[in-house]
Structures are given as structure tokens and as C-alpha cells.
Design an enzyme around this catalytic site. Sequence first.
Site, PDB file in Angstrom:
ATOM      1  N   HIS A 116       1.950-139.149  24.987  1.00 17.57           N
ATOM      2  CA  HIS A 116       2.799-140.232  24.470  1.00 17.57           C
ATOM      3  C   HIS A 116       2.084-140.846  23.274  1.00 17.57           C
ATOM      4  O   HIS A 116       0.951-141.314  23.386  1.00 17.57           O
ATOM      5  CB  HIS A 116       3.060-141.297  25.541  1.00 17.57           C
ATOM      6  N   CYS A 117       2.764-140.852  22.140  1.00 14.77           N
ATOM      7  CA  CYS A 117       2.158-141.360  20.903  1.00 14.77           C
ATOM      8  C   CYS A 117       2.776-142.709  20.552  1.00 14.77           C
ATOM      9  O   CYS A 117       3.979-142.785  20.257  1.00 14.77           O
ATOM     10  CB  CYS A 117       2.375-140.375  19.763  1.00 14.77           C
ATOM     11  N   PRO A 118       2.006-143.792  20.570  1.00 20.29           N
ATOM     12  CA  PRO A 118       2.568-145.099  20.211  1.00 20.29           C
ATOM     13  C   PRO A 118       2.970-145.186  18.745  1.00 20.29           C
ATOM     14  O   PRO A 118       3.840-145.998  18.392  1.00 20.29           O
ATOM     15  CB  PRO A 118       1.423-146.072  20.539  1.00 20.29           C
TER      16      PRO A 118
END
Length: 327
Positions: free
Chosen positions: A168-170
Amino acid sequence: MKSPVHRCRDVEHSRGQAGTGTGGTCLQTEQRIPISKDVITSSSASAMWFIRDACGIVCAVITWLLVLYAEFVVLFVMLLPSKNLTYSIVNGTLFNTLAFLALASHLRAMCTDPGAVPKGNATKEYIESLQLKPGQVVYKCPKCCSIKPDRAHHCSVCKRCIRKMDHHCPWVNNCVGENNQKYFVLFTMYIALISLHSLLMVVFHFLYCFEDDWTKCSSFSPPATVILLILLCFEGLLFLIFTSVMFGTQVHSICTDETGIERLKGETGKWGKVPCWEAMQMAFGGPFSLSWCSPFSGLSCKKSSADHIAIPQGEIIEEDVIEIPLN
């Protein structure tokens, strides 16, 4: 209860065991026949996808602001005051094109369904519609109440199980998964290119200003020009390193057919891996062409929303492990 990483997905019962009523034994890892990710369909790709996560939204906005800051410095500090018209047109066109593609890739990576498994499909009616083999075992995610296909993992931010989830990439406020990995790779590539381009222009601008009068090489005052260029240099160097590393790890993950979370959890070698070039074609949507570099081209090898099977309605089952009974 053991984690899904260490549990077998199929249970083999011999005829003798079925006759005596004894329990089944797990198949060895290399003998497993996992449920295909194509059996359990993902949610409709046509629906709007956006994660309402405060941290992710802030990071996404910061990403756009940083690109716009670089755009401002490149245009109004370096290119427009330049006396060389050809230099300004060529570099301005190149930088703006790369910046536009970077932001478009970021938008597609953020607003594309990464491969979410339909939420709440862990019903008896849906499992029966899968027409699984007797003795096969399926697993329900206790967090989102969905049947987990092979190579799917639950994301605590998206609150969904994501097929081929890498991480998961913010910065894109989304998971990087099966359906949007191409756009994330393009985003990191274009950010790295505009970072490198801006660094080169900063170096040439400094050399030009040292040789000429500082008051003539920029429309801003010399102290303001130096501060703006130093900040751009720091931003460009930082994001060049960061996005280059991310780009390399993503290409490596695609070529080895192994996501970051699978490598972290030690799940390697539990599925039939495809060759590097075939994996690249699957990730980028077909044979090599210029569309690989375009964030506007769809993934042609992916199933359209019309191919998705309607999920039968029913009550969510309570068990986390469901074994298909022998006939």
C-alpha cells in the site's frame, strides 16, 4: 489457528480414508492446486475507486504540490528568463510532457481498482457457484468476509483483499496490485525522469548565472533565485533516488512474478511462475508497444466488467476455512 501462509489450500482424501471416516491430510506445497485468481472475480473496473484515508490524501496532495513547485521553478526561474529561445522551448516542452504524464499516471494509479476481491462474497450460494472440486479448501478473510483467491492479501487501509497486492503506497493513496501496477511503475519512472531533467537544468542555470550577471538570468532577486534553485535541487535529488529505487523494485517484482508482500512473508515458489517477458506483457496489457508508456491505455488483457459474474446473495458463512465435501 495457523496463518493462511502456512495452510494448504487443498485437502486430499484417499478412498480408504473416506471409507473409514478419518480426516484428510494437507497436500505438500508443491502438490497444491490453489484456487485460481480468475475463479473469484474482482469488483467492477468501471466503478470509481478512491480510498478515503486522511494520510493517503495528504500524501497525494503533497505529491501534486511538489510537481507543481518544480513546474513553477523550471518555467519562471530558469526557462522564461533565458535568452536562448530554442533552449527554453525544447526543455519546456520536454519537462511539461513528462510532468503531465507523471501526474496522469499518479491519477490512474490512485483511482484504479487495484484488484479488490468483492466484499462479503463468503456465502454458501457463492461458494457453490464456483463449482470447486471435492476436497478442495477455500479460505474466508475474517476482516472483509470475502473468499480469498490465490495470491490475494488483505489491506488494512483499503479494508479489502487485493489480488497480487504488492504494497500500500500512501503517495498514490492506494494499494499497488494486479490492475494498477502498470500506472504505479509509470508514475515512478516519469517522476524519476523529471527529477533528473530538473537537476540538469539547475546545474546549467547555475553555470550560466555564474558567468553572467545574476540580475539578468532570472526575473527574481538573486537571493530568491538561489533559494528556489537549491530547494528544487534538493527535491529533485531526493525523489530521483526514491523513485528510481521504487521503479527498479517494481520491475524486479514483475519479472520474478513475486510481489513485495509475498517476498516479505516468504510465500515464494507456491505458484507456477511465468517467464519475465510474459509477466511484463501481463502487467502492461499486451505485447510491447508505445502504449506501455501511456497512462491512458487500458490493460487489454484484463477482463472487462461485463465478464464479471454476479455474486449470489446469501448469508455470510461463519467458518474461516471451508472444505468442499466429497461426493
